[in-house]
Write an enzyme that holds these catalytic residues in place. Structure first.
Site, PDB file in Angstrom:
ATOM      1  N   CYS A 335       0.801  -1.229   0.000  1.00 38.31           N
ATOM      2  CA  CYS A 335       0.000   0.000   0.000  1.00 38.31           C
ATOM      3  C   CYS A 335       0.832   1.276   0.000  1.00 38.31           C
ATOM      4  O   CYS A 335       0.439   2.281  -0.601  1.00 38.31           O
ATOM      5  CB  CYS A 335      -0.987  -0.008   1.157  1.00 38.31           C
ATOM      6  SG  CYS A 335      -0.283  -0.478   2.742  1.00 38.31           S
ATOM      7  N   ARG A 364       6.894 -11.657   5.108  1.00 37.13           N
ATOM      8  CA  ARG A 364       6.344 -11.557   6.451  1.00 37.13           C
ATOM      9  C   ARG A 364       6.986 -12.606   7.341  1.00 37.13           C
ATOM     10  O   ARG A 364       7.181 -13.752   6.933  1.00 37.13           O
ATOM     11  CB  ARG A 364       4.816 -11.745   6.435  1.00 37.13           C
ATOM     12  CG  ARG A 364       4.100 -10.646   5.662  1.00 37.13           C
ATOM     13  CD  ARG A 364       2.600 -10.801   5.685  1.00 37.13           C
ATOM     14  NE  ARG A 364       1.971  -9.800   4.825  1.00 37.13           N
ATOM     15  CZ  ARG A 364       0.660  -9.735   4.578  1.00 37.13           C
ATOM     16  NH1 ARG A 364      -0.152 -10.617   5.153  1.00 37.13           N
ATOM     17  NH2 ARG A 364       0.175  -8.798   3.792  1.00 37.13           N
ATOM     18  N   GLN A 382       1.106 -11.229  -3.744  1.00 34.61           N
ATOM     19  CA  GLN A 382      -0.318 -10.919  -3.647  1.00 34.61           C
ATOM     20  C   GLN A 382      -0.811 -10.259  -4.931  1.00 34.61           C
ATOM     21  O   GLN A 382      -0.086  -9.475  -5.546  1.00 34.61           O
ATOM     22  CB  GLN A 382      -0.579  -9.947  -2.494  1.00 34.61           C
ATOM     23  CG  GLN A 382      -0.398 -10.512  -1.112  1.00 34.61           C
ATOM     24  CD  GLN A 382      -0.703  -9.455  -0.069  1.00 34.61           C
ATOM     25  OE1 GLN A 382      -0.081  -8.402  -0.036  1.00 34.61           O
ATOM     26  NE2 GLN A 382      -1.669  -9.723   0.788  1.00 34.61           N
ATOM     27  N   ASP A 384      -2.433  -7.669  -5.414  1.00 35.87           N
ATOM     28  CA  ASP A 384      -2.795  -6.557  -4.538  1.00 35.87           C
ATOM     29  C   ASP A 384      -3.207  -5.336  -5.358  1.00 35.87           C
ATOM     30  O   ASP A 384      -2.565  -5.005  -6.352  1.00 35.87           O
ATOM     31  CB  ASP A 384      -1.585  -6.207  -3.665  1.00 35.87           C
ATOM     32  CG  ASP A 384      -1.968  -5.600  -2.342  1.00 35.87           C
ATOM     33  OD1 ASP A 384      -3.164  -5.417  -2.109  1.00 35.87           O
ATOM     34  OD2 ASP A 384      -1.055  -5.323  -1.545  1.00 35.87           O
ATOM     35  N   HIS A 386      -5.022  -1.177  -4.845  1.00 37.35           N
ATOM     36  CA  HIS A 386      -5.527  -0.119  -3.982  1.00 37.35           C
ATOM     37  C   HIS A 386      -6.319   0.860  -4.829  1.00 37.35           C
ATOM     38  O   HIS A 386      -5.817   1.371  -5.834  1.00 37.35           O
ATOM     39  CB  HIS A 386      -4.374   0.574  -3.258  1.00 37.35           C
ATOM     40  CG  HIS A 386      -3.681  -0.340  -2.297  1.00 37.35           C
ATOM     41  ND1 HIS A 386      -2.643  -1.163  -2.684  1.00 37.35           N
ATOM     42  CD2 HIS A 386      -3.908  -0.606  -0.986  1.00 37.35           C
ATOM     43  CE1 HIS A 386      -2.253  -1.887  -1.649  1.00 37.35           C
ATOM     44  NE2 HIS A 386      -3.010  -1.570  -0.607  1.00 37.35           N
ATOM     45  N   LYS A 465     -12.764  -4.921   7.285  1.00 36.29           N
ATOM     46  CA  LYS A 465     -12.586  -5.616   6.010  1.00 36.29           C
ATOM     47  C   LYS A 465     -13.668  -6.660   5.802  1.00 36.29           C
ATOM     48  O   LYS A 465     -14.302  -7.134   6.749  1.00 36.29           O
ATOM     49  CB  LYS A 465     -11.217  -6.295   5.949  1.00 36.29           C
ATOM     50  CG  LYS A 465     -10.967  -7.312   7.063  1.00 36.29           C
ATOM     51  CD  LYS A 465      -9.599  -7.958   6.928  1.00 36.29           C
ATOM     52  CE  LYS A 465      -9.345  -8.961   8.068  1.00 36.29           C
ATOM     53  NZ  LYS A 465      -8.126  -9.752   7.856  1.00 36.29           N
ATOM     54  N   HIS A 511      -8.223  -1.240   0.078  1.00 29.35           N
ATOM     55  CA  HIS A 511      -7.198  -2.266  -0.124  1.00 29.35           C
ATOM     56  C   HIS A 511      -7.953  -3.550  -0.505  1.00 29.35           C
ATOM     57  O   HIS A 511      -8.918  -3.912   0.170  1.00 29.35           O
ATOM     58  CB  HIS A 511      -6.423  -2.564   1.156  1.00 29.35           C
ATOM     59  CG  HIS A 511      -5.888  -1.371   1.881  1.00 29.35           C
ATOM     60  ND1 HIS A 511      -4.537  -1.174   2.100  1.00 29.35           N
ATOM     61  CD2 HIS A 511      -6.515  -0.324   2.482  1.00 29.35           C
ATOM     62  CE1 HIS A 511      -4.356  -0.074   2.803  1.00 29.35           C
ATOM     63  NE2 HIS A 511      -5.542   0.466   3.044  1.00 29.35           N
TER      64      HIS A 511
END
Length: 636
Positions: A335, A364, A382, A384, A386, A465, A511
């Protein structure tokens, strides 16, 4: 005789003598209900059948068919197992034994670890105790009395639990000569525990703290009847057959190495091709929906992670390094880079919404004990994205993501469930922002018309979320897509846009991931399809098999033509029996085997054979290319 009035779930009333129990109420309604009853609910709380009723109470009888029955049976089975262990291993110290989603477990402090043979003995003893029809009774003691009782029994862990509860009284359940600290409720007798199976042994630290003593955990499962147990055990065997770690080795997709490090995936050629196909699919689907592809760096200055709140709230899951005496954090999320892209220009309301998509690799720090094949790793990618939008666009953007999820899950044939996860204790942002974000997600879910559950306190630290959990062919649930609504980070990073009046306004950030971790999703796909991927997703779509060496030259030409046409193809021109080659191709789960003998060589054709053994009619190379293209379209 003094009487009390009881209200049943349908609103009807029933009078019973003072001192009557839930069991008495069931018997007064009918012999069948009395036989089926295992517990009760008084004014919303679950209780044992022996619980005494009070005047005016609202009461429901819990039977073996009630949704609550399974957890009660499983919790009771954990006590039965502990009793069996104590009878077979008197020196064992008992700790805790809860019901869990798939069954139950109990942790024991023993000098010598349990063996598989011990499990067989314990399970047999459980059967004896169940057949003995021992009465299960609840007793309320003062905490002082309970501690004295467990001290006399030589159970130090129970003392610790009672002391930590900090209450005046506790409840204890006894059956035969066994007693355990428990809130309950439980079945009225051991004979009501009819279908159970002990499954495995594992190590577990007392209270999950690695500084404490290592205990022996026995996992088991229990069901209301044997038919359900047998079905579950069949699913377990099927899950073992489909285990993505096992199939990953057999299909040569990926590997792990202690030399490289735990939780770090090494992708082999076929596995890398599977990833590439999935990632190319993702890029196409995002571009169709108005997303822009972006790429951010792997490390960002520590100051950025401090400003975002990750350093304070997520630091234990991150890796840090230093370059030129400057601290950097290796990104666990994408992000921050996406917000930097947004900040690189002055934005107008006419630019919004902006949808930034990245197949972003993140790191992670997962604890070694939770690493599990592709499903839990330390480095993963991911899908991912935004979305930065004006507040009035938020509802449409959330619904757009929900529609995206529905489309993609349909392509792979997955059903799914949804949860709204709310503010956790460890969080940033104002109450107003959290209320607005939660309201937006809830409104979009309600408008979708699909059911969803509330998962209290499990949101991200910066916003609530929607968690989307897919169901595979074995009815297992897997976390994949998430949609997070965030008013907080745009404020912390001073993101703005100019509205139609020329005023600076704050955008909202969504997100979201669709598949989630590519690694995890591939692990789920392997197990869902048992390695038999649909044609469009198969790393190898076909293999050319020659009958004898006579066809090798023609086979090479076919291989060359198919590869030039974009078919993912291999060749097996070894001087081996055709049946042997076919068997090997089937074990590799290759969708099509193209058999070439003298007949095919003379006619310039191939004879396709599907991996399940079905033969197709001979066709030319061009016809097979068209066939593959057409079949692949059915899945996309």
């Amino acid at each position: 005789m003094s009487m009390i009035a009881i209200t049943l779930p349908d609103g009807s009333k029933r009078e019973l003598p003072v001192g009557a129990t839930v069991a008495d109420l069931a018997a007064s309604i009918g012999a069948g209900l009395a036989k089926a009853a295992i517990a009760g609910r008084i004014d919303g709380g679950l209780v044992d059948l022996a619980a005494v009723l009070s005047d005016g109470a609202q009461v429901e009888i819990i039977t073996e068919k009630s949704p609550e029955a399974l957890e009660i049976v499983r919790h009771s089975a954990s006590h039965l197992m502990a009793q069996a262990v104590k009878e077979l291993f008197p020196a064992a110290k008992v700790t805790i034994g809860p019901a869990i989603e798939t069954g139950f477990y109990y942790d024991f402090d023993v000098e010598t670890p349990f063996t598989p043979q011990d499990l067989e003995r314990i399970e047999a003893k459980m059967g004896e105790l169940a057949a003995a029809n021992l009465k299960v009774e609840r007793q309320v003691l003062s905490s002082t009395e309970a501690i004295r009782k467990f001290d006399e029994m030589g159970e130090p862990y129970k003392r610790e639990l009672i002391e930590d509860l900090g209450v005046d009284t506790v409840s204890i359940y006894t059956q035969g000569g066994f007693a355990d600290l428990c809130r309950g409720p439980h079945v009225p007798s051991t004979s009501r525990i009819k279908a159970f199976k002990l499954l495995s042994i594992a190590g577990a630290y007392w209270r999950g703290n690695e500084k404490n003593r290592m205990l022996q955990r026995i996992y088991g499962t229990a069901f209301v009847d044997k038919k359900e147990l047998d079905a579950y055990l069949h699913r377990l065997e099927e899950a073992k057959r489909r285990d993505h770690r096992k199939l990953g080795r057999e299909l040569d997709l990926f590997s792990f190495s202690d030399e490289v490090g735990a939780g770090l995936v090494i992708w082999h050629p076929k596995g890398a091709m599977l990833r590439t196909l999935l990632e190319d699919f993702e890029r196409r689907e995002h571009l169709k929906r108005g997303y822009d592809i972006v790429v951010g760096p792997q490390i960002l200055k520590t100051e950025l992670w401090q400003r975002s709140g990750h350093y304070e709230n997520y630091r234990e899951n991150m890796y840090f390094t230093e370059v030129d005496e400057q601290g950097f954090g290796i990104k666990p999320m994408n992000c921050l880079s996406h917000m930097m892209i947004y900040k690189s220009h002055l934005r107008s309301y006419r630019d919004l919404p902006l949808r930034f998509f990245e197949l972003g690799t993140v790191h992670r720090h997962e604890r070694a004990g939770v690493l599990h094949g592709l499903l839990r790793v330390r480095c993963f990618t991911q899908d991912d994205a935004h979305i930065l939008c004006a507040p009035e666009q938020l509802d449409a953007e959330i619904k757009g993501v929900l529609s995206f999820v529905s489309d993609v899950m349909g392509i792979f044939g997955f059903d799914y469930e949804m949860e709204l996860s709310t503010r956790p204790e460890k969080s940033i942002g104002s109450d107003e922002d959290w209320d607005n974000a939660t309201r937006a997600l809830r409104g979009a879910l309600e408008d979708s018309g699909k059911p969803f559950e509330i998962n209290e306190g499990d949101g991200a630290f910066y916003g609530p979320k929607i968690d989307i959990k897919l169901r595979d062919c074995l009815d297992r649930k897997w976390q994949c897509a998430t949609i997070q609504c965030d008013f907080t980070l745009p404020d912390r990073f001073d993101l703005t846009y100019v509205d139609s009046n020329g005023d600076r306004k704050r955008p909202v950030m969504v997100h979201r991931v669709i598949l989630g971790s590519i690694e995890r999703f591939i692990g789920v796909l392997i197990e869902h399809f048992a390695g038999n991927f649909p044609l469009w997703l198969s790393p190898v779509q076909a293999i050319v098999l020659t009958v004898t060496d006579n066809q090798a030259e023609y086979g090479q030409e076919v291989l060359k033509q198919l590869r030039a046409s974009g078919i993912r193809i291999q060749g097996d021109f070894r001087n081996e029996k055709l049946s042997f080659k076919i068997r090997e191709a089937q074990l590799q789960k290759i969708p099509y085997m193209l058999v070439i003998g003298d007949k095919e060589m003379e006619s310039g054709t191939v004879t396709p054979r599907f991996r399940d053994g079905k033969n197709l009619n001979p066709m030319t190379v061009a016809e097979f290319v068209s066939f593959v293209e057409q079949e692949s379209k059915l899945f996309r």
